[in-house]
Design a protein around this motif. Structure first.
Motif, short mmCIF file in Angstrom:
data_model
loop_
_atom_site.label_atom_id
_atom_site.label_comp_id
_atom_site.label_asym_id
_atom_site.label_seq_id
_atom_site.Cartn_x
_atom_site.Cartn_y
_atom_site.Cartn_z
N ASP A 78 22.15 89.98 85.94
CA ASP A 78 21.06 88.97 85.15
C ASP A 78 20.02 89.70 84.46
O ASP A 78 19.94 89.24 83.11
N ILE A 79 19.50 90.60 84.98
CA ILE A 79 18.42 90.97 84.48
C ILE A 79 18.66 92.03 83.11
O ILE A 79 18.03 92.03 82.21
N VAL A 80 19.79 92.79 83.43
CA VAL A 80 20.22 93.63 82.19
C VAL A 80 20.68 92.80 81.14
O VAL A 80 20.29 93.19 79.90
N LYS A 81 21.30 91.75 81.49
CA LYS A 81 21.88 90.58 80.45
C LYS A 81 20.63 90.14 79.58
O LYS A 81 20.73 90.21 78.37
N TRP A 82 19.55 89.69 80.21
CA TRP A 82 18.42 88.95 79.66
C TRP A 82 17.59 89.91 78.93
O TRP A 82 16.83 89.72 78.09
N HIS A 83 17.57 91.38 79.38
CA HIS A 83 16.80 92.26 78.77
C HIS A 83 17.41 92.83 77.54
O HIS A 83 16.74 92.81 76.49
N SER A 84 18.55 92.65 77.30
CA SER A 84 19.37 92.78 76.23
C SER A 84 19.23 91.94 75.15
O SER A 84 18.84 92.23 74.03
N LEU A 85 19.33 90.67 75.53
CA LEU A 85 18.73 89.42 74.74
C LEU A 85 17.41 89.58 74.13
O LEU A 85 17.07 89.39 73.17
N LEU A 86 16.48 90.00 75.01
CA LEU A 86 15.09 90.18 74.74
C LEU A 86 15.10 91.15 73.62
O LEU A 86 14.04 91.04 72.71
N VAL A 87 15.52 92.37 74.03
CA VAL A 87 15.72 93.41 72.81
C VAL A 87 16.24 92.97 71.45
O VAL A 87 15.38 93.23 70.46
N ALA A 88 17.24 92.26 71.78
CA ALA A 88 17.93 91.75 70.33
C ALA A 88 16.94 90.80 69.56
O ALA A 88 16.73 90.76 68.29
N SER A 89 16.07 89.94 70.17
CA SER A 89 15.23 89.15 69.99
C SER A 89 14.07 89.66 69.33
O SER A 89 13.45 89.43 68.07
N GLN A 90 13.65 90.81 70.01
CA GLN A 90 12.43 91.60 69.18
C GLN A 90 12.96 92.28 67.96
O GLN A 90 12.15 92.29 66.97
N TRP B 18 10.43 85.88 85.30
CA TRP B 18 11.14 84.83 86.09
C TRP B 18 12.27 85.69 86.98
O TRP B 18 12.15 85.77 88.14
N LEU B 19 13.13 86.39 86.35
CA LEU B 19 14.11 87.12 87.36
C LEU B 19 13.73 88.31 88.08
O LEU B 19 13.89 88.49 89.01
N LEU B 20 12.45 88.83 87.48
CA LEU B 20 11.81 89.88 88.28
C LEU B 20 10.95 89.59 89.27
O LEU B 20 10.65 90.30 90.17
N ASP B 21 10.48 88.41 89.39
CA ASP B 21 9.59 87.79 90.46
C ASP B 21 10.40 87.24 91.49
O ASP B 21 10.97 86.02 91.46
N PRO B 22 10.46 87.87 92.67
CA PRO B 22 11.16 87.40 93.81
C PRO B 22 10.43 86.02 94.54
O PRO B 22 11.25 85.23 94.96
N ASP B 23 9.15 85.86 94.12
CA ASP B 23 8.55 84.56 94.55
C ASP B 23 8.54 83.56 93.56
O ASP B 23 7.65 82.75 93.86
N ALA B 24 9.12 83.77 92.49
CA ALA B 24 9.24 82.66 91.53
C ALA B 24 9.57 81.23 91.65
O ALA B 24 10.19 81.12 92.70
N PRO B 25 8.88 80.26 91.27
CA PRO B 25 9.06 78.96 91.64
C PRO B 25 10.42 78.71 91.68
O PRO B 25 11.26 79.00 90.53
N GLY B 26 11.29 78.04 92.46
CA GLY B 26 12.53 77.51 92.30
C GLY B 26 13.62 78.47 92.80
O GLY B 26 14.83 78.50 92.77
N LYS B 27 13.20 79.93 93.44
CA LYS B 27 13.91 80.90 93.68
C LYS B 27 14.35 80.96 95.30
O LYS B 27 15.14 81.44 95.60
#
Length: 157
Positions: free
Chosen positions: A48-60, A108-117
């Motif tokens: 998940d983190i790799v996928k969203w990081h790739s999306l983030l880089v594409a957005s940038q 959010w994915l990086l934070d193990p204590d994020a709300p809803g996890k």
């Protein structure tokens, strides 16, 4: 503040999150992407983190291109900004929103204590997650909208 300062600040979003990912997984982002591509089911969180990081880089990247196009258009404008240039400004705003949204997901994915996890429903939802709920890519530039004609004073008979 120069144009380079603005770009550097925006790129720091990607840089900071990339550094956090690398620290969390104790490897470079390139190596992590390779590991995930070889065994995506081995660590769903890393996938998940790799996928969203790739999306983030594409957005940038899309944001950088939109900013460059806007700056080039603004350099050719006399004093008033025309509709195509305003469309470019809107594209920049949309790109910023997409990039920032994706950055929030990575945080959010990086934070193990994020709300809803912590609750079971959130864990089930996380396993079912496939991608963004709405398209997050910048809209394709289209023709400028033509304003509606002014309303008449009376009714035509």
């Amino acid at each position: 503040m120069s144009d380079d300062d603005i770009s550097d600040g925006a790129e720091d979003v990607v840089g900071v999150l990339t550094a956090q990912i690398e620290k969390r997984f104790a490897m470079g982002i390139g190596q992590l992407k390779s590991e995930v591509s070889l065994a995506p089911a081995a660590d769903p969180e890393a996938t998940d983190i790799v996928k969203w990081h790739s999306l983030l880089v594409a957005s940038q990247t899309a944001l950088d291109q939109a900013e460059d196009a806007l700056l080039a258009a603004l350099e050719t404008q006399p004093s008033e900004v025309d509709d195509p240039t305003m469309d470019l400004a809107h594209r920049v705003n949309t790109s910023v929103t997409a990039r920032d949204g994706r950055a929030l997901v990575v945080r959010w994915l990086l934070d193990p204590d994020a709300p809803g996890k912590k609750d079971p429903a959130a864990e089930q939802l996380a396993r079912a997650r496939r991608g963004p709920a709405v398209p997050t890519s910048a809209p394709a530039p289209g023709p400028a909208q033509v304003p509606a004609p002014p309303a008449g004073r009376g009714m035509a008979r």
